[in-house]
Design an enzyme around this catalytic site. Sequence first.
Site, mmCIF file in Angstrom:
data_model
loop_
_atom_site.group_PDB
_atom_site.id
_atom_site.type_symbol
_atom_site.label_atom_id
_atom_site.label_comp_id
_atom_site.label_asym_id
_atom_site.label_seq_id
_atom_site.Cartn_x
_atom_site.Cartn_y
_atom_site.Cartn_z
ATOM 1 N N HIS A 1 -7.378 -13.050 9.266
ATOM 2 C CA HIS A 1 -8.184 -12.742 10.449
ATOM 3 C C HIS A 1 -8.918 -13.943 11.033
ATOM 4 O O HIS A 1 -9.695 -13.804 11.978
ATOM 5 C CB HIS A 1 -9.224 -11.654 10.126
ATOM 6 C CG HIS A 1 -8.604 -10.349 9.738
ATOM 7 N ND1 HIS A 1 -9.293 -9.341 9.129
ATOM 8 C CD2 HIS A 1 -7.332 -9.890 9.893
ATOM 9 C CE1 HIS A 1 -8.496 -8.317 8.915
ATOM 10 N NE2 HIS A 1 -7.299 -8.633 9.358
ATOM 11 N N GLN B 1 -10.337 -12.152 2.738
ATOM 12 C CA GLN B 1 -10.269 -11.743 4.141
ATOM 13 C C GLN B 1 -11.607 -11.282 4.725
ATOM 14 O O GLN B 1 -11.903 -11.556 5.877
ATOM 15 C CB GLN B 1 -9.234 -10.618 4.260
ATOM 16 C CG GLN B 1 -8.972 -10.119 5.648
ATOM 17 C CD GLN B 1 -7.866 -9.071 5.672
ATOM 18 O OE1 GLN B 1 -6.695 -9.394 5.618
ATOM 19 N NE2 GLN B 1 -8.235 -7.807 5.736
ATOM 20 N N GLU B 2 -12.395 -10.550 3.915
ATOM 21 C CA GLU B 2 -13.610 -9.960 4.487
ATOM 22 C C GLU B 2 -14.792 -10.021 3.522
ATOM 23 O O GLU B 2 -14.654 -9.682 2.347
ATOM 24 C CB GLU B 2 -13.349 -8.481 4.848
ATOM 25 C CG GLU B 2 -12.188 -8.332 5.802
ATOM 26 C CD GLU B 2 -11.781 -6.879 6.034
ATOM 27 O OE1 GLU B 2 -12.565 -5.957 5.732
ATOM 28 O OE2 GLU B 2 -10.660 -6.683 6.526
ATOM 29 N N ASP C 1 -6.304 -0.178 -0.278
ATOM 30 C CA ASP C 1 -5.950 -0.153 1.152
ATOM 31 C C ASP C 1 -4.431 -0.275 1.254
ATOM 32 O O ASP C 1 -3.717 0.726 1.364
ATOM 33 C CB ASP C 1 -6.690 -1.280 1.880
ATOM 34 C CG ASP C 1 -6.193 -1.510 3.301
ATOM 35 O OD1 ASP C 1 -5.496 -0.645 3.849
ATOM 36 O OD2 ASP C 1 -6.493 -2.588 3.880
ATOM 37 N N GLU D 1 -12.054 -4.370 -2.261
ATOM 38 C CA GLU D 1 -10.853 -3.737 -1.706
ATOM 39 C C GLU D 1 -9.640 -4.620 -1.981
ATOM 40 O O GLU D 1 -9.734 -5.847 -1.894
ATOM 41 C CB GLU D 1 -11.079 -3.569 -0.200
ATOM 42 C CG GLU D 1 -9.932 -2.951 0.566
ATOM 43 C CD GLU D 1 -10.305 -2.824 2.055
ATOM 44 O OE1 GLU D 1 -11.514 -2.708 2.363
ATOM 45 O OE2 GLU D 1 -9.403 -2.865 2.895
ATOM 46 N N ASP E 1 -13.156 -7.553 0.862
ATOM 47 C CA ASP E 1 -11.755 -7.146 0.924
ATOM 48 C C ASP E 1 -10.931 -8.404 0.678
ATOM 49 O O ASP E 1 -10.910 -9.310 1.517
ATOM 50 C CB ASP E 1 -11.410 -6.545 2.298
ATOM 51 C CG ASP E 1 -9.944 -6.111 2.383
ATOM 52 O OD1 ASP E 1 -9.229 -6.212 1.355
ATOM 53 O OD2 ASP E 1 -9.506 -5.676 3.467
ATOM 54 N N LYS F 1 -15.769 1.295 7.797
ATOM 55 C CA LYS F 1 -15.596 -0.151 7.904
ATOM 56 C C LYS F 1 -15.088 -0.403 9.307
ATOM 57 O O LYS F 1 -13.962 -0.023 9.634
ATOM 58 C CB LYS F 1 -14.587 -0.579 6.831
ATOM 59 C CG LYS F 1 -14.200 -2.021 6.867
ATOM 60 C CD LYS F 1 -13.338 -2.385 5.668
ATOM 61 C CE LYS F 1 -11.947 -2.751 6.123
ATOM 62 N NZ LYS F 1 -11.209 -3.623 5.184
ATOM 63 N N LYS G 1 -6.942 4.580 7.053
ATOM 64 C CA LYS G 1 -6.612 4.059 8.376
ATOM 65 C C LYS G 1 -5.596 5.016 8.995
ATOM 66 O O LYS G 1 -4.438 5.064 8.542
ATOM 67 C CB LYS G 1 -5.982 2.676 8.260
ATOM 68 C CG LYS G 1 -6.921 1.570 7.771
ATOM 69 C CD LYS G 1 -6.103 0.340 7.396
ATOM 70 C CE LYS G 1 -6.963 -0.904 7.232
ATOM 71 N NZ LYS G 1 -6.194 -1.997 6.582
ATOM 72 N N SER H 1 -2.902 -7.862 8.570
ATOM 73 C CA SER H 1 -2.483 -7.912 7.168
ATOM 74 C C SER H 1 -1.977 -6.523 6.789
ATOM 75 O O SER H 1 -2.555 -5.834 5.962
ATOM 76 C CB SER H 1 -3.645 -8.335 6.269
ATOM 77 O OG SER H 1 -4.693 -7.394 6.317
ATOM 78 N N HIS I 1 -11.217 0.872 10.741
ATOM 79 C CA HIS I 1 -10.572 0.308 11.936
ATOM 80 C C HIS I 1 -9.388 -0.554 11.500
ATOM 81 O O HIS I 1 -9.081 -0.647 10.302
ATOM 82 C CB HIS I 1 -11.588 -0.563 12.691
ATOM 83 C CG HIS I 1 -11.993 -1.791 11.924
ATOM 84 N ND1 HIS I 1 -12.594 -2.887 12.493
ATOM 85 C CD2 HIS I 1 -11.868 -2.107 10.592
ATOM 86 C CE1 HIS I 1 -12.809 -3.807 11.580
ATOM 87 N NE2 HIS I 1 -12.395 -3.367 10.433
ATOM 88 N N ARG I 2 -8.746 -1.244 12.457
ATOM 89 C CA ARG I 2 -7.783 -2.303 12.173
ATOM 90 C C ARG I 2 -8.308 -3.593 12.800
ATOM 91 O O ARG I 2 -9.190 -3.562 13.655
ATOM 92 C CB ARG I 2 -6.396 -1.992 12.762
ATOM 93 C CG ARG I 2 -5.740 -0.715 12.308
ATOM 94 C CD ARG I 2 -5.595 -0.595 10.808
ATOM 95 N NE ARG I 2 -4.896 -1.678 10.153
ATOM 96 C CZ ARG I 2 -3.735 -1.572 9.530
ATOM 97 N NH1 ARG I 2 -3.119 -0.400 9.505
ATOM 98 N NH2 ARG I 2 -3.186 -2.604 8.908
ATOM 99 N N SER I 3 -7.715 -4.706 12.417
ATOM 100 C CA SER I 3 -8.215 -5.978 12.972
ATOM 101 C C SER I 3 -7.918 -6.092 14.470
ATOM 102 O O SER I 3 -8.647 -6.745 15.212
ATOM 103 C CB SER I 3 -7.645 -7.166 12.196
ATOM 104 O OG SER I 3 -6.246 -7.068 12.083
HETATM 105 P P1 PGA Z 1 -5.714 -5.312 9.101
HETATM 106 O O1 PGA Z 1 -6.904 -5.621 8.102
HETATM 107 O O2 PGA Z 1 -6.181 -4.309 10.088
HETATM 108 O O3 PGA Z 1 -5.396 -6.657 9.688
HETATM 109 O O4 PGA Z 1 -4.591 -4.783 8.236
HETATM 110 C C1 PGA Z 1 -7.840 -4.686 7.700
HETATM 111 C C2 PGA Z 1 -7.860 -4.534 6.216
HETATM 112 O O5 PGA Z 1 -7.071 -5.168 5.482
HETATM 113 O O6 PGA Z 1 -8.650 -3.741 5.718
HETATM 114 ZN ZN ZN Z 2 -7.941 -4.181 3.578
#
Ligand code: PGA
Ligand code: ZN
Length: 420
Positions: free
Chosen positions: A152, A160-161, A309, A282, A239, A385, A334, A40, A362-364
């Site tokens: 994800h 998403q989270e 983010d 987030e 998130d 995270k 990130k 994302s 991190h990233r996904s």
């Molecule tokens: P992504 O997701 O690494 O797929 O962008 C992580 C986030 O949105 O925090």
């Molecule tokens: Zn995010």
Amino acid sequence: SIKKVSGRQIFDSRGTPTVEATVELQNGLTACASVPSGASTGQYEACELRDGGKEYQGKGVEKAVSNINGKINSALQGKCIFGQQELDQTMIALDGTDNKSRLGANAILAVSLACAKAGAKASNMEFYRYLGGMDGVTLPVPMMNILNGGAHASNNVDIQEFMIRPVGAQSFREAMKIGTEVYHQLKKVLHSKGLSTTVGDEGGFAPDLEDDEQALQLLVEAIEGAGYQPGKEVNIAIDAAASEWFQNGKYFFPKKKKELTREELISYFERFCEKYPVVSIEDPLGEEDFPGFTEITRQIGNKVQIVGDDLFVTNPKRLQKGIEQQSANAILIKPNQIGSLSETMLSIRLAQQNGYQTIISHRSGETEDTSIADISVALNAGQIKTGAPARTDRVCKYNRLLKIEQLLGDAAVYPSSRSR
Ligand code: PGA
Ligand code: ZN
């Protein structure tokens, strides 16, 4: 000084190509680093250079690799390994674009991190020590993503989270104990309700649910079932990744096919914070919606962490705009959104100087590289995270933090709610 810089194509945790860089010094020392990749991704992120074409579904990184082996190698050969700023600036100037699209942020960041690790080795220092000196002593509160949705996971959850934050722990080690206990308890809870316990990209469970609110109920049940007090010892962060929902001025939940206005979406989250121990949200709104962010921060920012983010993409310029408009009170960091270690550190410091909380992330799509663990301690970021406490691509960062805590010994600080 640098003898040679080289790149290779490796694979991330989703089986997608990514970049690894190796730096070799004149004295024979070498260091490697690899870079992650998001699903994302924010529109304003630095450019992840991909080959296109048929192979690897267009996602090969041989162009980025050859930029390392060619142009970057020529530019960095002979340079002093301890001049991180200068090394990064050399690559940024060589690239010459605003978003690192010529050399690729994936190429530049891999080399940037490998240089820093080589510098640490040459100084005979732990990486966190090399980056932060004696000041870096704070272990981050882990934000563990134990229930996955959105981009994800292929379930029907739009947010998403759903993360747990073990704030009642006295140490990082205890935070891991609490986090893993709650994770395993959640698996039991899901199983007992006949819900799926398969996992998403970040190692969290990804069941189909009646609605997104049910995820919060399940987390509370798991926290209690593991013997902890929700809101006291363990609280919740989400998130929304709402940039994924923005369409023609409104927010459309793609899985539940629900449409909300900005104001309705803000109320939706406010209700979550009233009913559940949700203390951090987030990307509650889209990456263009600075005014919406300012509104939600004005309404609940005094008690809830509002994290940018996709809004900030670790970019000092976008963060500066957010600071001026009071759009949030925290930033997700990130390194691959901005594409070099120096710029990442600049964003963290800018945030800290302006009273923003910082969360290293991190990233996904991840690799076994654990640089973000060291960065989080070096700069006393306070929060990290890096997914569920499961799957090695996630757990390797947590394991590195366990090691750092041990190395720090009595000097280690964990930002516990009990000590506040
Ligand atoms: P992504 O997701 O690494 O797929 O962008 C992580 C986030 O949105 O925090
Ligand atoms: Zn995010």
